[in-house]
Design a protein around this motif. Sequence first.
Motif, PDB file in Angstrom:
ATOM      1  N   GLY A  86       1.581  -1.429  -2.548  1.00 14.34           N
ATOM      2  CA  GLY A  86       2.492  -2.488  -2.961  1.00 14.34           C
ATOM      3  C   GLY A  86       3.909  -2.318  -2.472  1.00 14.34           C
ATOM      4  O   GLY A  86       4.802  -3.023  -2.913  1.00 14.34           O
ATOM      5  N   GLN A  87       4.155  -1.371  -1.569  1.00 13.31           N
ATOM      6  CA  GLN A  87       5.501  -1.194  -1.030  1.00 13.31           C
ATOM      7  C   GLN A  87       5.474  -1.302   0.486  1.00 13.31           C
ATOM      8  O   GLN A  87       5.888  -0.392   1.210  1.00 13.31           O
ATOM      9  N   GLU A  88       4.980  -2.429   0.968  1.00 14.31           N
ATOM     10  CA  GLU A  88       4.961  -2.687   2.404  1.00 14.31           C
ATOM     11  C   GLU A  88       6.381  -2.696   2.952  1.00 14.31           C
ATOM     12  O   GLU A  88       7.328  -3.000   2.236  1.00 14.31           O
ATOM     13  N   ALA A  89       6.490  -2.415   4.219  1.00 19.27           N
ATOM     14  CA  ALA A  89       7.796  -2.377   4.883  1.00 19.27           C
ATOM     15  C   ALA A  89       8.193  -3.788   5.322  1.00 19.27           C
ATOM     16  O   ALA A  89       8.259  -4.089   6.508  1.00 19.27           O
TER      17      ALA A  89
ATOM     18  N   GLU B   4       7.824  -5.226  -9.856  1.00 17.69           N
ATOM     19  CA  GLU B   4       6.767  -4.240  -9.988  1.00 17.69           C
ATOM     20  C   GLU B   4       5.397  -4.897 -10.040  1.00 17.69           C
ATOM     21  O   GLU B   4       4.382  -4.230 -10.156  1.00 17.69           O
ATOM     22  N   LYS B   5       5.382  -6.226  -9.946  1.00 20.95           N
ATOM     23  CA  LYS B   5       4.134  -6.984  -9.828  1.00 20.95           C
ATOM     24  C   LYS B   5       4.378  -8.096  -8.821  1.00 20.95           C
ATOM     25  O   LYS B   5       5.488  -8.267  -8.330  1.00 20.95           O
ATOM     26  N   SER B   6       3.358  -8.865  -8.521  1.00 27.05           N
ATOM     27  CA  SER B   6       3.462  -9.848  -7.432  1.00 27.05           C
ATOM     28  C   SER B   6       4.533 -10.898  -7.693  1.00 27.05           C
ATOM     29  O   SER B   6       4.798 -11.272  -8.836  1.00 27.05           O
ATOM     30  N   HIS B   7       5.136 -11.342  -6.599  1.00 24.16           N
ATOM     31  CA  HIS B   7       6.156 -12.390  -6.677  1.00 24.16           C
ATOM     32  C   HIS B   7       5.589 -13.642  -7.340  1.00 24.16           C
ATOM     33  O   HIS B   7       6.246 -14.262  -8.179  1.00 24.16           O
ATOM     34  N   HIS B   8       4.370 -13.992  -6.983  1.00 23.04           N
ATOM     35  CA  HIS B   8       3.741 -15.166  -7.583  1.00 23.04           C
ATOM     36  C   HIS B   8       3.686 -15.029  -9.098  1.00 23.04           C
ATOM     37  O   HIS B   8       4.017 -15.975  -9.828  1.00 23.04           O
ATOM     38  N   GLN B   9       3.303 -13.865  -9.589  1.00 21.10           N
ATOM     39  CA  GLN B   9       3.235 -13.666 -11.041  1.00 21.10           C
ATOM     40  C   GLN B   9       4.625 -13.726 -11.656  1.00 21.10           C
ATOM     41  O   GLN B   9       4.815 -14.287 -12.734  1.00 21.10           O
ATOM     42  N   PHE B  10       5.617 -13.153 -10.957  1.00 20.97           N
ATOM     43  CA  PHE B  10       6.995 -13.223 -11.450  1.00 20.97           C
ATOM     44  C   PHE B  10       7.450 -14.669 -11.607  1.00 20.97           C
ATOM     45  O   PHE B  10       8.156 -15.003 -12.546  1.00 20.97           O
ATOM     46  N   THR B  11       7.072 -15.536 -10.658  1.00 20.54           N
ATOM     47  CA  THR B  11       7.527 -16.931 -10.752  1.00 20.54           C
ATOM     48  C   THR B  11       6.987 -17.601 -12.008  1.00 20.54           C
ATOM     49  O   THR B  11       7.605 -18.530 -12.520  1.00 20.54           O
TER      50      THR B  11
END
Length: 196
Positions: free
Chosen positions: A36-39, A82-89
Amino acid sequence: HLDSTRAIEQRVARGFPQQPGTLRFERPAAVTAKPGQEAHAEINRQMSHLLALALASDRTRVFSFMFSGSVGETTFWEVGQEKSHHQFTHDEAGDQPTVHAATVFIMQRFAELLQTLRDTPDGAGNLLDSSVILASSDTADGRDHTLEDYPILVAGRARGAIRHPGVHYRSDLGENSSKVLLTVLRAAGVPLTSFG
């Protein structure tokens, strides 16, 4: 062009190891020790250089550049997700400061792409002057998946076809966004009279 291509290959090979015996690169997630920490920034930087090279050498004149998928479960750890952007939205309360920070981060990567094109000579100008680029999102508001106030950016001058760069326009009339697409197509030399 060959030297530029080789330089990009070497930078990518240093940061992103190839699978033995293939020309494919490992998925970005395999590059880092933590899942989960892609560059994100470095991948965007290398893809921007590769795209500029493809345009400058006339290998292509049309491109799609998707920074992240719509429900791609991308985690923008650089801004504290710390979780997906989609879930954050969907889940972040209030004015969604982390979602906003991710949006700023994404737009900074878009600005880097535009700067790379601007820094690449093309004829008497640069690739950004020669291009017309449409950038957008799949929704206006991620929490509710709305399309009102839908963000659309047009960059470049399309060799003079875009005569008023830097204009900010916000419609209060609910106009059809296909007008923007038609303008971009016309600027790219596609002689349509309507679209959408």
